[in-house]
Design a protein around this motif. Structure first.
Motif, PDB file in Angstrom:
ATOM      1  N   LEU A   2       0.840  -1.180   0.000  1.00 19.43           N
ATOM      2  CA  LEU A   2       0.000   0.000   0.000  1.00 19.43           C
ATOM      3  C   LEU A   2       0.885   1.243   0.000  1.00 19.43           C
ATOM      4  CD1 LEU A   2      -2.802   1.287   0.295  1.00 19.43           C
ATOM      5  CD2 LEU A   2      -2.501   1.111   2.768  1.00 19.43           C
ATOM      6  N   LEU A   3       0.690   2.073  -0.983  1.00 20.27           N
ATOM      7  CA  LEU A   3       1.450   3.318  -1.064  1.00 20.27           C
ATOM      8  C   LEU A   3       0.532   4.480  -0.701  1.00 20.27           C
ATOM      9  CD1 LEU A   3       3.402   2.821  -4.389  1.00 20.27           C
ATOM     10  CD2 LEU A   3       4.301   2.723  -2.074  1.00 20.27           C
ATOM     11  N   LEU A   4       1.032   5.357   0.112  1.00 18.50           N
ATOM     12  CA  LEU A   4       0.274   6.546   0.481  1.00 18.50           C
ATOM     13  C   LEU A   4       0.844   7.739  -0.254  1.00 18.50           C
ATOM     14  CD1 LEU A   4      -0.040   5.986   4.318  1.00 18.50           C
ATOM     15  CD2 LEU A   4      -1.766   5.570   2.578  1.00 18.50           C
ATOM     16  N   SER A   5       0.041   8.301  -1.109  1.00 18.75           N
ATOM     17  CA  SER A   5       0.544   9.427  -1.896  1.00 18.75           C
ATOM     18  C   SER A   5       0.341  10.757  -1.194  1.00 18.75           C
ATOM     19  CB  SER A   5      -0.146   9.459  -3.259  1.00 18.75           C
ATOM     20  OG  SER A   5      -1.539   9.642  -3.083  1.00 18.75           O
ATOM     21  N   GLY A   6      -0.514  10.812  -0.229  1.00 15.68           N
ATOM     22  CA  GLY A   6      -0.790  12.087   0.451  1.00 15.68           C
ATOM     23  C   GLY A   6      -0.302  12.079   1.882  1.00 15.68           C
ATOM     24  N   CYS A   7       0.958  11.838   2.105  1.00 17.49           N
ATOM     25  CA  CYS A   7       1.496  11.763   3.465  1.00 17.49           C
ATOM     26  C   CYS A   7       1.270  13.047   4.247  1.00 17.49           C
ATOM     27  CB  CYS A   7       2.975  11.420   3.437  1.00 17.49           C
ATOM     28  SG  CYS A   7       3.257   9.708   2.940  1.00 17.49           S
ATOM     29  N   ASP A   8       1.246  14.178   3.555  1.00 18.57           N
ATOM     30  CA  ASP A   8       1.005  15.439   4.255  1.00 18.57           C
ATOM     31  C   ASP A   8      -0.374  15.450   4.904  1.00 18.57           C
ATOM     32  OD1 ASP A   8       3.459  16.474   3.686  1.00 18.57           O
ATOM     33  OD2 ASP A   8       2.783  17.554   1.891  1.00 18.57           O
ATOM     34  N   ALA A   9      -1.321  14.786   4.279  1.00 16.30           N
ATOM     35  CA  ALA A   9      -2.673  14.737   4.831  1.00 16.30           C
ATOM     36  C   ALA A   9      -2.695  13.962   6.145  1.00 16.30           C
ATOM     37  CB  ALA A   9      -3.630  14.107   3.828  1.00 16.30           C
ATOM     38  N   LEU A  10      -1.801  12.991   6.297  1.00 12.88           N
ATOM     39  CA  LEU A  10      -1.750  12.215   7.534  1.00 12.88           C
ATOM     40  C   LEU A  10      -1.139  12.997   8.681  1.00 12.88           C
ATOM     41  CD1 LEU A  10      -0.657   8.743   6.139  1.00 12.88           C
ATOM     42  CD2 LEU A  10      -2.943   9.480   6.824  1.00 12.88           C
ATOM     43  N   SER A  11      -0.277  13.943   8.381  1.00 10.21           N
ATOM     44  CA  SER A  11       0.402  14.684   9.439  1.00 10.21           C
ATOM     45  C   SER A  11      -0.249  16.036   9.735  1.00 10.21           C
ATOM     46  CB  SER A  11       1.869  14.892   9.060  1.00 10.21           C
ATOM     47  OG  SER A  11       1.944  15.742   7.929  1.00 10.21           O
ATOM     48  N   THR A  12      -1.363  16.333   9.104  1.00  6.36           N
ATOM     49  CA  THR A  12      -2.025  17.614   9.327  1.00  6.36           C
ATOM     50  C   THR A  12      -2.565  17.676  10.748  1.00  6.36           C
ATOM     51  OG1 THR A  12      -2.641  17.744   7.008  1.00  6.36           O
ATOM     52  CG2 THR A  12      -3.863  19.139   8.525  1.00  6.36           C
ATOM     53  N   ASP A  13      -2.215  18.723  11.445  1.00  3.56           N
ATOM     54  CA  ASP A  13      -2.668  18.923  12.812  1.00  3.56           C
ATOM     55  C   ASP A  13      -4.123  19.376  12.785  1.00  3.56           C
ATOM     56  OD1 ASP A  13      -2.999  19.436  15.470  1.00  3.56           O
ATOM     57  OD2 ASP A  13      -1.529  21.045  15.578  1.00  3.56           O
ATOM     58  N   LYS A  14      -4.989  18.598  13.354  1.00  5.34           N
ATOM     59  CA  LYS A  14      -6.414  18.913  13.378  1.00  5.34           C
ATOM     60  C   LYS A  14      -6.845  19.485  14.730  1.00  5.34           C
ATOM     61  CE  LYS A  14      -7.699  16.151   9.607  1.00  5.34           C
ATOM     62  NZ  LYS A  14      -7.386  16.905   8.473  1.00  5.34           N
TER      63      LYS A  14
END
Length: 134
Positions: A2-14
């Motif tokens: 599984l490749l994650l192309s949107g790694c920035d979306a995972l680290s976004t501080d919510k």
């Protein structure tokens, strides 16, 4: 695989902004007639005082609002008091933008004077505190 192309979306501080800027933890009661901008500025001043953050307080005041030494003086005088419950009494709009801050256990009040952040747009409801007026 599984490749994650949107790694920035995972680290976004919510984390909600009120939690990140420290205003969510204030024990603040409000009386009078604040505007959203005057209330927000007052909350940020209190959060900086509570955190003993003279640099952040000086940055909030801006160039015309006071110096770092003024901010250090405010933190030295009001930093411990800002850790207790506070009542912010906003003056009526006709009297200008001033806020009397009464901290539980303090005999005297801190009068916070707020000025428009930009003189060219005085009605945009964005303020800076005047730190030189302690």
């Amino acid at each position: 695989m599984l490749l994650l192309s949107g790694c920035d979306a995972l680290s976004t501080d919510k984390t909600p902004h009120r939690w990140r800027d420290g205003t969510a933890h204030l024990e603040l009661s409000v009386t009078g007639h604040p505007t959203p901008g005057s209330l927000a500025t007052t909350e940020h001043v209190l959060a900086r005082l509570k955190a003993q953050d003279a640099d952040g307080l000086a940055e909030l005041a801006g160039e015309d609002g006071g110096t770092r030494k003024d901010a250090e003086r405010w933190v030295a005088r009001w930093g411990d008091a800002a850790r207790r419950p506070v009542t912010a009494d906003f003056a009526s709009p006709e009297k200008g933008t001033s806020v009397d801050l009464r901290f539980r256990g303090e005999r005297s009040a801190l009068t916070l004077l707020l000025v428009p952040r930009n003189e060219d747009t005085p009605y945009d409801d964005q303020y800076a505190p005047l730190l030189g007026k302690l």
